[in-house]
Design an enzyme around this catalytic site. Structure first.
Site, mmCIF file in Angstrom:
data_model
loop_
_atom_site.group_PDB
_atom_site.id
_atom_site.type_symbol
_atom_site.label_atom_id
_atom_site.label_comp_id
_atom_site.label_asym_id
_atom_site.label_seq_id
_atom_site.Cartn_x
_atom_site.Cartn_y
_atom_site.Cartn_z
ATOM 1 N N HIS A 86 -88.483 37.819 12.089
ATOM 2 C CA HIS A 86 -87.969 36.617 12.717
ATOM 3 C C HIS A 86 -88.870 36.026 13.804
ATOM 4 O O HIS A 86 -89.172 34.840 13.758
ATOM 5 C CB HIS A 86 -86.525 36.709 13.191
ATOM 6 C CG HIS A 86 -86.040 35.327 13.450
ATOM 7 N ND1 HIS A 86 -85.613 34.494 12.449
ATOM 8 C CD2 HIS A 86 -86.075 34.577 14.557
ATOM 9 C CE1 HIS A 86 -85.382 33.300 12.941
ATOM 10 N NE2 HIS A 86 -85.641 33.319 14.210
ATOM 11 N N TYR A 123 -91.199 32.007 14.727
ATOM 12 C CA TYR A 123 -91.431 31.244 15.956
ATOM 13 C C TYR A 123 -92.899 31.177 16.309
ATOM 14 O O TYR A 123 -93.351 30.239 16.959
ATOM 15 C CB TYR A 123 -90.595 31.799 17.109
ATOM 16 C CG TYR A 123 -89.146 31.494 16.874
ATOM 17 C CD1 TYR A 123 -88.739 30.165 16.737
ATOM 18 C CD2 TYR A 123 -88.214 32.487 16.709
ATOM 19 C CE1 TYR A 123 -87.437 29.853 16.455
ATOM 20 C CE2 TYR A 123 -86.901 32.182 16.430
ATOM 21 C CZ TYR A 123 -86.510 30.864 16.301
ATOM 22 O OH TYR A 123 -85.228 30.550 16.012
ATOM 23 N N HIS A 154 -84.714 25.763 2.508
ATOM 24 C CA HIS A 154 -84.782 25.961 3.959
ATOM 25 C C HIS A 154 -86.221 26.102 4.441
ATOM 26 O O HIS A 154 -86.651 25.399 5.347
ATOM 27 C CB HIS A 154 -83.963 27.195 4.353
ATOM 28 C CG HIS A 154 -84.215 27.694 5.735
ATOM 29 N ND1 HIS A 154 -83.800 26.999 6.861
ATOM 30 C CD2 HIS A 154 -84.847 28.797 6.193
ATOM 31 C CE1 HIS A 154 -84.174 27.667 7.936
ATOM 32 N NE2 HIS A 154 -84.805 28.757 7.562
ATOM 33 N N PHE A 155 -87.011 26.988 3.810
ATOM 34 C CA PHE A 155 -88.315 27.189 4.465
ATOM 35 C C PHE A 155 -89.370 26.165 4.094
ATOM 36 O O PHE A 155 -90.373 26.080 4.768
ATOM 37 C CB PHE A 155 -88.830 28.622 4.413
ATOM 38 C CG PHE A 155 -88.867 29.286 3.097
ATOM 39 C CD1 PHE A 155 -89.626 28.783 2.070
ATOM 40 C CD2 PHE A 155 -88.162 30.469 2.907
ATOM 41 C CE1 PHE A 155 -89.673 29.425 0.865
ATOM 42 C CE2 PHE A 155 -88.200 31.114 1.695
ATOM 43 C CZ PHE A 155 -88.952 30.586 0.666
ATOM 44 N N HIS A 156 -89.132 25.371 3.059
ATOM 45 C CA HIS A 156 -90.113 24.295 2.868
ATOM 46 C C HIS A 156 -89.892 23.148 3.852
ATOM 47 O O HIS A 156 -90.804 22.365 4.099
ATOM 48 C CB HIS A 156 -90.146 23.813 1.416
ATOM 49 C CG HIS A 156 -90.868 24.782 0.525
ATOM 50 N ND1 HIS A 156 -90.253 25.841 -0.071
ATOM 51 C CD2 HIS A 156 -92.181 24.887 0.182
ATOM 52 C CE1 HIS A 156 -91.131 26.548 -0.761
ATOM 53 N NE2 HIS A 156 -92.315 25.997 -0.613
ATOM 54 N N ARG A 178 -83.665 32.734 -5.922
ATOM 55 C CA ARG A 178 -85.078 32.476 -5.636
ATOM 56 C C ARG A 178 -85.901 33.589 -6.278
ATOM 57 O O ARG A 178 -85.359 34.485 -6.909
ATOM 58 C CB ARG A 178 -85.301 32.447 -4.120
ATOM 59 C CG ARG A 178 -85.055 33.783 -3.449
ATOM 60 C CD ARG A 178 -85.128 33.705 -1.942
ATOM 61 N NE ARG A 178 -86.499 33.792 -1.470
ATOM 62 C CZ ARG A 178 -86.854 34.366 -0.316
ATOM 63 N NH1 ARG A 178 -85.925 34.915 0.463
ATOM 64 N NH2 ARG A 178 -88.108 34.393 0.071
ATOM 65 N N ARG A 179 -87.208 33.523 -6.095
ATOM 66 C CA ARG A 179 -88.107 34.573 -6.561
ATOM 67 C C ARG A 179 -87.853 34.952 -8.008
ATOM 68 O O ARG A 179 -87.790 36.125 -8.353
ATOM 69 C CB ARG A 179 -87.940 35.834 -5.697
ATOM 70 C CG ARG A 179 -88.225 35.582 -4.255
ATOM 71 C CD ARG A 179 -88.137 36.832 -3.430
ATOM 72 N NE ARG A 179 -89.110 36.771 -2.362
ATOM 73 C CZ ARG A 179 -89.273 37.708 -1.461
ATOM 74 N NH1 ARG A 179 -88.570 38.802 -1.492
ATOM 75 N NH2 ARG A 179 -90.174 37.563 -0.515
#
Ligand code: HEM
Ligand SMILES: [Cu+2]
Ligand SMILES: [Cu+2]
Lengths: 543, 156
Positions: free
Chosen positions: A219, A223, A369-371, A432-433
């Site tokens: 996590h 950041y 979310h992460f794109h 996913r994956r």
């Protein structure tokens, strides 16, 4: 071309790191397109399953780990030397560069030769070639030398300016690297204690132990990617608009929240792990929401700065919006990145919301979310900042500027189509994956609709990425030293207070961070080790 | 002295704090008052003992089922489950090799499956759940990961 390797060592360091980062972006992006097409039903282009998981490993490692790290290393030295105007230790930078490059090459060799099909999370007991783990360790340990160089440079500046407040961008960079050290200590422990014995000696592993240390790192890692992007927003947006940041104090408080709260929250990645106490999962959830507040402060601060600038330019209640320089790709790219981050932030809050995690965990929602977060808030910010770096660091004119103007818009349109549809597919349960989502013809029809629509978006933002990479590389090859200075990165006009307050007392915040990390992780680690490990042998087959 | 702009900052900070507090209370209520938690229970198991488990479905009371499930590259055992009018399903799941992910598409069942641990959780399927459900593996487990699926049939 040769002049890239001339000039001060600091600049050569930055150019190598940023140039390498862009190459990784191009390669990782190419893998992304192949994945996208392979997993889209009915697509004529489909790589083999083994290739799919191999390039998916490459996509995660090259983009999320290496592109970000190298870019941040280069950016840090570029900004810190110009803003602080004191020397940085060159030996540390040299060690850093050699170790990280070697690490990246080892890891890349293991992935590209098909010896490390373990994805970028490399969960034990899956076992990859030792080069993969040694590469990762070198990459991380090497990057620490850049962090040390920055910290020493800052202390030197502090000695020369005992009372001056810390400039906001330097505060951001310090926060970035403090978070990086917080993040990487646990993963170094993980690699040394679990992964290297497994890879080199075939030692057995405990899955929960490996995962707990991994997400202790995982996590704060995000950041580490995000803080330099936020730093660039705080630094460049007001500069471009010719106004002061709405609130320097709020900016610094946001960074402090990141320093102290970004680590003791990693269990939110293990919400559906058996063997982790419900109360601890809940505790980490609440702490995650608190660190989320730092992003809300950031959004407020930037938007208020925009309003201030727009109104100064004579806009009314909403009219100020059109007064902003939307045709400047550095400006528009950063604002679009911020907007995408809004979407990423909301989906992130849903991910961490304890019970809701069941609905989205390991579905293609996460890909959406992460794109929008690392894939846009961070990657798009870095890409458009590169236009400024081309002129100020590489002494090049940005060629095809009119295409550069379209690039951020095209990217964000593509990302929204892609992420929305992948998120919706995830809500409908699509994983996913996954190379192929047919599942013997039992998969719901609706998945295919979303995946196909998502693929359209994916192709659009990949195209935008290709435009960027071509502009970057061709600008460097075409040797036109004519400088169109857009931002004057290296000329901070910030009015610095000659008296600093408790906010600038970084040491205090590090102490608070350590206390919170101990509070957040002592019980999970105690529970883990006191219940005794359950060891299982490594598995290399089937990978 | 408080500037006008600082007041806006404080208002915003209060709003953000209220949202966080609200969400935290709701989640705590669902989790600890209504006992709606994600899978958390696990007992260690020696991986050599996994062979001795009997995968399959047992009806341990009217409408109450206990399902022992074993994941391995690249299949679930059992790979076809039939339940008659289930009210309560107790899952016990482990793996023979690497990590897998157990997901029943279209339901809230979603849990990681670890070698070395038996994860246990309870699912109460709503009354209107009927027909065939797809069970997939949702954590990458190797090159045949996408081939790892099973079915659950609910008869009413
Ligand atoms: C150039 C265009 C890109 C395309 C077409 C693309 C496409 C994809 C797709 C389809 C997946 C899902 C694969 C799966 O779950 O089976 C994926 C995963 C991922 N992408 Fe991208 N992507 C692109 C750029 C990026 C960028 C710029 C970043 C970050 C800097 C990024 C970070 C990731 C990560 C971290 C994953 C997860 C990998 C994993 O689950 O192991 N991608 N990408
Ligand atoms: Cu996280
Ligand atoms: Cu799998």
């Amino acid at each position: 071309m040769r002049d890239i390797f001339k000039g001060s060592f600091e600049d050569i360091f930055s150019r190598i790191n940023i140039g390498f980062a862009i190459i990784l972006l191009a390669l990782g992006g190419l893998f992304g397109v192949l994945q996208l097409l392979s997993r889209t039903p009915g697509s004529p282009i489909k790589v083999s399953a083994a290739t799919y998981y191999q390039i998916l490993t490459g996509h995660g490692v090259f983009l999320a780990v290496a592109f970000t790290l190298f870019f941040i290393m280069g950016l840090t030295v570029f900004m810190s030397t110009r803003i602080l105007k004191v020397d940085i230790n060159r030996l540390l930078l040299k060690i850093s560069l050699c170790m990280t490059l070697l690490g990246a090459v080892l890891a890349a060799v293991s992935i590209l030769t098909g010896k490390a099909r373990v994805l970028y999370t490399f969960y034990a007991p899956m076992k990859a070639h030792p080069f993969f783990y040694i590469g990762a360790a070198l990459l991380i340990l090497g990057s620490w030398f850049t962090a040390f160089a920055l910290f020493l440079q800052y202390l030197k500046w502090r000695k020369q300016n005992p009372d001056r407040e810390i400039p906001v961008p330097i505060f951001g960079l310090l926060a970035t690297w403090i978070v990086w050290i917080e993040a990487t200590i646990p993963v170094v422990i993980d690699v040394l204690k679990v992964y290297l014995p497994m890879a080199l000696l075939g030692a057995s592993v405990d899955v929960l132990e490996a995962r707990t240390w991994f997400w202790f790192f995982g996590h704060p890692l995000v950041y580490f990617w995000l803080l330099p992007a936020i730093t660039l927003w705080y630094y460049l947006i007001p500069k471009r608009l010719g106004v002061e940041l709405f609130s320097k104090k709020m900016a610094k408080i946001a960074f402090i929240l990141f320093i102290i709260y970004s680590t003791p929250i990693g269990l939110h990645h293990q919400l559906v792990d058996p063997g982790v106490d419900a109360r601890l999962k809940y505790l980490h959830t609440v702490l995650t929401l608190i660190v989320g507040s730092a992003s809300m402060l950031t959004a407020f601060n930037i938007l208020a700065t925009l309003e201030r600038a727009g109104r100064k330019a004579g806009g009314g209640f909403f009219g100020w919006i059109i007064k902003l320089p939307w045709r400047d790709p550095i400006f528009s790219g950063m604002i679009l990145a911020l907007i995408a981050f809004g979407f990423g932030g909301i989906t992130g809050i849903i991910n961490t919301s304890y019970q809701l995690n069941n609905v989205v965990h390991n579905t293609s929602w996460i890909v959406g979310h992460f794109h929008t977060t690392v894939g846009t808030a961070v990657a798009l910010t870095f890409m458009v900042a590169s236009y400024g770096l081309l002129t100020e660091l590489f002494n090049r004119k940005v060629i095809a500027y009119s295409l550069a103007r379209i690039h951020p818009y095209l990217w964000v349109i593509g990302i929204f189509i892609f992420s929305m549809n992948y998120a919706l597919a995830g809500l409908a349960g699509a994983p996913r994956r996954t190379y192929d989502l047919t599942f013997g013809g039992m998969a719901p029809e609706i998945w295919y609709t979303y995946l196909k629509a998502g693929a359209v978006g994916g192709v659009i933002f990949a195209l935008a990425g290709a435009i960027f990479v071509l502009i970057f590389i061709l600008s460097i090859l075409v040797n036109k030293g004519e400088e169109v200075r857009i931002f004057k990165f290296g000329n901070p006009h910030e009015n610095l207070n000659e008296k600093h307050s408790v906010i600038d007392n970084i040491k205090l915040w590090i102490v608070v961070a350590v206390i919170l990390i101990i509070l957040g992780y002592s019980i999970p680690l105690y529970q883990l080790y006191s219940q005794g490990l359950s060891l299982v042998p490594p598995v290399a087959k089937g990978l | 002295m408080v500037h006008k702009e600082e007041t806006y900052e404080y208002i915003w900070i209060v709003i953000v704090a209220a949202v966080i507090a609200g969400l935290s209370v709701v989640m705590a209520y669902y989790g600890f008052a209504l006992n709606l938690n994600p899978v958390c229970n696990a007992t260690p198991i020696d991986i050599k003992e996994v062979e001795k488990l009997t995968p399959g479905v047992k009806e341990i009371g009217p409408g109450i089922y206990e399902i022992t499930m074993i994941g391995q590259q690249f299949s679930w055992n059992p790979n076809r489950i039939v339940l008659k009018d289930p009210k309560r399903v107790i899952f016990k799941i482990t793996s023979k090799d690497v990590i897998h992910g157990f997901q029943i598409v279209g339901t809230s069942v979603n849990a990681m499956v670890f070698p070395g641990y038996i994860g246990q959780f309870i699912w109460e399927p709503p009354n209107n759940f009927e027909g065939r459900f797809l069970i997939i593996c949702n954590e990458y487990c190797g090159v045949g990961h996408h081939l790892m699926y099973a079915t659950l049939e609910i008869e009413r």
